[in-house]
Design a protein around this motif. Structure first.
Motif, PDB file in Angstrom:
ATOM      1  N   GLY A 190     105.057 -21.718  33.503  1.00  0.00           N
ATOM      2  CA  GLY A 190     105.732 -20.965  34.514  1.00  0.00           C
ATOM      3  C   GLY A 190     107.099 -20.490  34.300  1.00  0.00           C
ATOM      4  O   GLY A 190     107.438 -19.468  34.979  1.00  0.00           O
ATOM      5  N   GLY A 191     107.977 -21.363  33.972  1.00  0.00           N
ATOM      6  CA  GLY A 191     109.203 -20.978  33.867  1.00  0.00           C
ATOM      7  C   GLY A 191     109.945 -20.730  35.226  1.00  0.00           C
ATOM      8  O   GLY A 191     110.411 -21.707  35.836  1.00  0.00           O
ATOM      9  N   SER A 192     110.145 -19.445  35.603  1.00  0.00           N
ATOM     10  CA  SER A 192     110.696 -19.179  36.849  1.00  0.00           C
ATOM     11  C   SER A 192     109.454 -18.771  37.948  1.00  0.00           C
ATOM     12  O   SER A 192     109.919 -18.312  39.096  1.00  0.00           O
ATOM     13  CB  SER A 192     111.778 -17.950  36.727  1.00  0.00           C
ATOM     14  OG  SER A 192     112.829 -18.529  36.005  1.00  0.00           O
ATOM     15  N   PRO A 247     113.018  -6.470  40.132  1.00  0.00           N
ATOM     16  CA  PRO A 247     114.445  -6.643  39.298  1.00  0.00           C
ATOM     17  C   PRO A 247     114.620  -8.072  39.014  1.00  0.00           C
ATOM     18  O   PRO A 247     114.144  -9.059  39.770  1.00  0.00           O
ATOM     19  CB  PRO A 247     115.485  -6.047  40.344  1.00  0.00           C
ATOM     20  CG  PRO A 247     114.846  -5.598  41.252  1.00  0.00           C
ATOM     21  CD  PRO A 247     113.358  -5.812  41.378  1.00  0.00           C
ATOM     22  N   ASP A 248     114.973  -8.398  37.927  1.00  0.00           N
ATOM     23  CA  ASP A 248     115.422  -9.816  37.358  1.00  0.00           C
ATOM     24  C   ASP A 248     116.100 -10.493  38.468  1.00  0.00           C
ATOM     25  O   ASP A 248     115.990 -11.713  38.546  1.00  0.00           O
ATOM     26  CB  ASP A 248     115.897  -9.797  35.961  1.00  0.00           C
ATOM     27  CG  ASP A 248     114.959  -9.370  35.057  1.00  0.00           C
ATOM     28  OD1 ASP A 248     113.886  -9.105  35.230  1.00  0.00           O
ATOM     29  OD2 ASP A 248     115.623  -8.814  33.792  1.00  0.00           O
ATOM     30  N   ALA A 249     117.086  -9.796  38.914  1.00  0.00           N
ATOM     31  CA  ALA A 249     117.880 -10.421  40.066  1.00  0.00           C
ATOM     32  C   ALA A 249     117.232 -10.830  41.284  1.00  0.00           C
ATOM     33  O   ALA A 249     118.011 -11.743  42.033  1.00  0.00           O
ATOM     34  CB  ALA A 249     119.070  -9.593  40.386  1.00  0.00           C
ATOM     35  N   ALA A 250     116.028 -10.714  41.407  1.00  0.00           N
ATOM     36  CA  ALA A 250     115.307 -11.124  42.352  1.00  0.00           C
ATOM     37  C   ALA A 250     114.653 -12.544  42.329  1.00  0.00           C
ATOM     38  O   ALA A 250     114.567 -13.219  43.255  1.00  0.00           O
ATOM     39  CB  ALA A 250     113.873 -10.384  42.742  1.00  0.00           C
ATOM     40  N   TYR A 251     115.105 -13.080  41.246  1.00  0.00           N
ATOM     41  CA  TYR A 251     114.676 -14.736  40.785  1.00  0.00           C
ATOM     42  C   TYR A 251     115.745 -15.304  40.514  1.00  0.00           C
ATOM     43  O   TYR A 251     116.802 -14.892  39.887  1.00  0.00           O
ATOM     44  CB  TYR A 251     113.578 -14.572  39.600  1.00  0.00           C
ATOM     45  CG  TYR A 251     112.394 -13.688  39.687  1.00  0.00           C
ATOM     46  CD1 TYR A 251     111.446 -14.505  40.395  1.00  0.00           C
ATOM     47  CD2 TYR A 251     112.176 -12.465  39.501  1.00  0.00           C
ATOM     48  CE1 TYR A 251     110.188 -13.710  40.703  1.00  0.00           C
ATOM     49  CE2 TYR A 251     110.911 -11.799  39.837  1.00  0.00           C
ATOM     50  CZ  TYR A 251     110.073 -12.670  40.154  1.00  0.00           C
ATOM     51  OH  TYR A 251     108.840 -11.847  40.534  1.00  0.00           O
ATOM     52  N   GLU A 252     115.815 -16.783  40.938  1.00  0.00           N
ATOM     53  CA  GLU A 252     116.438 -17.630  40.687  1.00  0.00           C
ATOM     54  C   GLU A 252     116.121 -18.091  39.169  1.00  0.00           C
ATOM     55  O   GLU A 252     114.773 -18.412  39.286  1.00  0.00           O
ATOM     56  CB  GLU A 252     116.612 -18.780  41.564  1.00  0.00           C
ATOM     57  CG  GLU A 252     117.363 -19.965  41.240  1.00  0.00           C
ATOM     58  CD  GLU A 252     117.279 -21.126  42.208  1.00  0.00           C
ATOM     59  OE1 GLU A 252     117.675 -22.212  41.822  1.00  0.00           O
ATOM     60  OE2 GLU A 252     116.590 -20.928  43.263  1.00  0.00           O
ATOM     61  N   HIS A 253     116.803 -18.056  38.257  1.00  0.00           N
ATOM     62  CA  HIS A 253     116.308 -18.729  36.924  1.00  0.00           C
ATOM     63  C   HIS A 253     117.314 -19.274  36.011  1.00  0.00           C
ATOM     64  O   HIS A 253     118.537 -19.053  36.377  1.00  0.00           O
ATOM     65  CB  HIS A 253     115.634 -17.552  36.110  1.00  0.00           C
ATOM     66  CG  HIS A 253     116.439 -16.446  35.797  1.00  0.00           C
ATOM     67  ND1 HIS A 253     117.308 -16.307  34.667  1.00  0.00           N
ATOM     68  CD2 HIS A 253     116.931 -15.256  36.474  1.00  0.00           C
ATOM     69  CE1 HIS A 253     117.850 -15.278  34.487  1.00  0.00           C
ATOM     70  NE2 HIS A 253     117.707 -14.522  35.846  1.00  0.00           N
ATOM     71  N   ASP A 254     117.179 -19.836  34.791  1.00  0.00           N
ATOM     72  CA  ASP A 254     117.896 -20.453  33.994  1.00  0.00           C
ATOM     73  C   ASP A 254     117.829 -19.836  32.662  1.00  0.00           C
ATOM     74  O   ASP A 254     118.219 -20.493  31.675  1.00  0.00           O
ATOM     75  CB  ASP A 254     117.622 -22.091  33.839  1.00  0.00           C
ATOM     76  CG  ASP A 254     116.298 -22.417  33.255  1.00  0.00           C
ATOM     77  OD1 ASP A 254     115.271 -21.266  33.162  1.00  0.00           O
ATOM     78  OD2 ASP A 254     115.908 -23.516  33.256  1.00  0.00           O
ATOM     79  N   ALA A 299     108.942 -18.332  45.037  1.00  0.00           N
ATOM     80  CA  ALA A 299     107.821 -17.976  45.587  1.00  0.00           C
ATOM     81  C   ALA A 299     108.077 -17.775  47.216  1.00  0.00           C
ATOM     82  O   ALA A 299     107.492 -16.992  47.814  1.00  0.00           O
ATOM     83  CB  ALA A 299     106.639 -18.999  45.512  1.00  0.00           C
ATOM     84  N   GLU A 300     108.644 -18.588  47.768  1.00  0.00           N
ATOM     85  CA  GLU A 300     109.064 -18.711  49.367  1.00  0.00           C
ATOM     86  C   GLU A 300     109.931 -17.461  49.635  1.00  0.00           C
ATOM     87  O   GLU A 300     109.690 -16.986  50.597  1.00  0.00           O
ATOM     88  CB  GLU A 300     109.756 -20.037  49.696  1.00  0.00           C
ATOM     89  CG  GLU A 300     109.968 -19.981  51.148  1.00  0.00           C
ATOM     90  CD  GLU A 300     110.451 -21.221  51.586  1.00  0.00           C
ATOM     91  OE1 GLU A 300     110.975 -21.431  52.767  1.00  0.00           O
ATOM     92  OE2 GLU A 300     110.308 -22.179  50.936  1.00  0.00           O
ATOM     93  N   ARG A 301     110.912 -17.354  48.532  1.00  0.00           N
ATOM     94  CA  ARG A 301     111.870 -16.161  49.002  1.00  0.00           C
ATOM     95  C   ARG A 301     111.196 -14.875  48.834  1.00  0.00           C
ATOM     96  O   ARG A 301     111.463 -13.840  49.464  1.00  0.00           O
ATOM     97  CB  ARG A 301     112.984 -16.394  48.056  1.00  0.00           C
ATOM     98  CG  ARG A 301     113.836 -15.228  48.274  1.00  0.00           C
ATOM     99  CD  ARG A 301     115.440 -15.429  48.199  1.00  0.00           C
ATOM    100  NE  ARG A 301     116.441 -14.480  48.633  1.00  0.00           N
ATOM    101  CZ  ARG A 301     116.949 -14.389  49.728  1.00  0.00           C
ATOM    102  NH1 ARG A 301     116.432 -15.517  50.497  1.00  0.00           N
ATOM    103  NH2 ARG A 301     117.619 -13.573  50.266  1.00  0.00           N
ATOM    104  N   LEU A 344     113.030  -4.346  46.641  1.00  0.00           N
ATOM    105  CA  LEU A 344     111.662  -4.763  45.952  1.00  0.00           C
ATOM    106  C   LEU A 344     110.642  -4.099  46.114  1.00  0.00           C
ATOM    107  O   LEU A 344     110.135  -3.664  47.449  1.00  0.00           O
ATOM    108  CB  LEU A 344     111.518  -6.307  46.477  1.00  0.00           C
ATOM    109  CG  LEU A 344     112.681  -7.117  46.444  1.00  0.00           C
ATOM    110  CD1 LEU A 344     112.411  -8.648  47.336  1.00  0.00           C
ATOM    111  CD2 LEU A 344     113.043  -7.572  45.228  1.00  0.00           C
ATOM    112  N   GLY A 345     110.122  -3.296  45.063  1.00  0.00           N
ATOM    113  CA  GLY A 345     109.145  -2.420  45.300  1.00  0.00           C
ATOM    114  C   GLY A 345     107.636  -3.028  45.517  1.00  0.00           C
ATOM    115  O   GLY A 345     107.488  -4.443  45.437  1.00  0.00           O
ATOM    116  N   ALA A 346     106.617  -2.294  45.627  1.00  0.00           N
ATOM    117  CA  ALA A 346     105.343  -2.898  45.900  1.00  0.00           C
ATOM    118  C   ALA A 346     104.725  -3.095  44.786  1.00  0.00           C
ATOM    119  O   ALA A 346     103.345  -3.472  44.866  1.00  0.00           O
ATOM    120  CB  ALA A 346     104.481  -1.839  46.906  1.00  0.00           C
ATOM    121  N   VAL A 347     105.033  -2.714  43.697  1.00  0.00           N
ATOM    122  CA  VAL A 347     104.282  -2.846  42.453  1.00  0.00           C
ATOM    123  C   VAL A 347     104.932  -3.907  41.419  1.00  0.00           C
ATOM    124  O   VAL A 347     106.253  -4.287  41.642  1.00  0.00           O
ATOM    125  CB  VAL A 347     104.012  -1.700  41.571  1.00  0.00           C
ATOM    126  CG1 VAL A 347     103.474  -0.592  42.418  1.00  0.00           C
ATOM    127  CG2 VAL A 347     105.345  -1.021  41.054  1.00  0.00           C
TER     128      VAL A 347
END
Length: 420
Positions: A268-270, A232-239, A303-305, A225-228
């Protein structure tokens, strides 16, 4: 010729005190405490004072901040000294007092902070170290500071914080990170623990007055996970309702987050836009508005993760859900553009200099953005992203749906051609 800024005696003197107590205080701080008629502080700080300090000792009530004005007013006209741990202006009571009473009403006598002591013991240059406080804050905040090779000092909430830090490091893919616990820094009972990785952390709780030193080491299989913006999309839980990585990076570049600013993330979506807005600086704030309760809960988990548990999630349909929100510095609209009054409500809420970015993939919403661009100016662009995919034994491009994006800065006066 110098000019004396302070024109009247301060109502409150704030004295920083370390684990070394009275013996570690300079003469000026001792004089202030001996002269005080009222001594306010936490029980631990008050217990460090000798009997020679004659002032009335008052422990802080809980919750502290709402009690400050009344407590100071009760003792108006008396010489008040407030005790603070270490440097009062570094995550300390000094900030609260100056915000409530004003800087001219507060005189601060600082002491070396636990962070200064820790860096001195570890040989870490202070300017190169990230500091995260977990005092009265969730441990999830630490996740945003984790980058391979970074040095982090964690201000602990108590004896169990080191174990909480180790558990979070393991969960976020930083189990190989070496940790050390530094206790009672600067005092006669100072102790610096052995270095142990988060993966192998099994130390029992120690002294509650501690700082945790972490040298971040990312596990080889952990997602980077970069600083900018543009995680990556995989960092998010989403539908599937997720602003994809490349479009997200472009949207955040146009939103131009700055320290202390507030974002409305509408639809907001994800929560990816709000999350990455807040990750740009610890003081950035965001409200994510999402009408679907399931998605709203998912935004909270994301947000928490990803280290921004302070993200506020409002479950409701815009524009009605926007009515009671604090005024934003920027607005992102990721959905609902065809809802009557939504775009106008967001525009009206922005101050001069505020930024608005709206994305869409539908013709109906694109027409709304074209009309807004005609009225308010800004930049209207189409973003097209294609990914290389296997085509039999070869490779070809698979085109994602193009995204139309309107980005605009609100000015004091209408842009040329607006509302014609």
């Amino acid at each position: 010729m110098s000019v004396e800024r302070r024109t009247a005696p301060a109502a409150v003197t704030v004295v920083g005190i370390g684990a070394d107590g009275w013996q570690g205080l300079p003469d000026r701080s001792r004089t202030a405490l001996l002269d005080a008629q009222v001594l306010i502080g936490g029980p631990r700080q008050l217990d460090l004072l000798p009997p020679e300090c004659p002032g009335e000792r008052i422990p802080w009530p809980s919750p502290l901040r709402p009690a400050v004005p009344g407590l100071i007013a009760t003792h108006a006209g008396r010489r008040i000294a407030v005790l603070a741990s270490g440097d009062p202006m570094f995550y300390g009571i000094g900030r609260t007092l100056t915000e409530i009473l004003g800087a001219d009403a507060v005189h601060v006598l600082p002491h070396p902070s636990s962070v200064s002591h820790a860096c001195a013991r570890l040989g870490w240059p202070l300017e190169d170290v990230a500091v995260v406080t977990l005092v009265g804050r969730p441990a999830a905040r630490l996740a945003a500071a984790l980058h391979d090779g970074r040095r982090v000092l964690v201000l602990s909430a108590g004896a169990t914080t080191p174990a909480d830090v180790a558990a979070l490091l393991r969960d976020r893919g930083f189990g190989p990170s070496p940790m050390r616990v530094l206790e009672q820094l600067g005092g006669p009972n100072e102790r610096i623990g052995d270095e142990v990785t988060a993966d192998h952390w099994a130390q029992p709780p120690g002294d509650p007055l501690n700082v945790v030193a972490v040298e971040c080491r990312r596990a080889p299989d952990a997602l980077r996970l970069g600083a900018v913006p543009g995680l990556p999309d995989a960092a998010y839980e989403h539908d599937g309702q997720l602003t994809k990585r490349h479009v997200r990076a472009a949207a955040l570049a146009a939103l131009a987050p700055a320290a202390g600013e507030l974002l409305w993330d509408v639809g907001g979506g994800s929560g990816s836009i709000a999350v990455e807005w807040m990750r740009t600086h610890p003081t950035c704030r965001a409200v994510s508005v999402e009408r679907d309760p399931v998605r709203a809960e998912r935004i909270t988990r994301n947000a928490e993760r990803l280290g921004v548990p302070g993200l506020r999630v409002v479950t409701g349909a815009a524009p009605a859900a926007l009515a009671e929100l604090p005024a934003p510095h920027a607005v992102f609209i990721g959905g609902g553009l065809t809802a009557p009054g939504l775009l106008d409500a967001c525009w009206q809420a922005l101050p001069a200099g505020g930024r608005l970015v709206a994305n869409t993939v539908t013709l109906e919403s694109e027409a709304v953005l074209a009309d807004a661009h005609r009225r308010h100016g800004g930049e209207l662009v189409r973003l097209a992203v294609a990914h290389a995919v296997p085509v039999g034994g070869f490779t070809g491009w698979r085109q994602a749906m193009p995204v139309t994006q309107w980005a605009v800065v609100k000015t004091e006066t209408p842009s040329p051609g607006a509302d014609r």
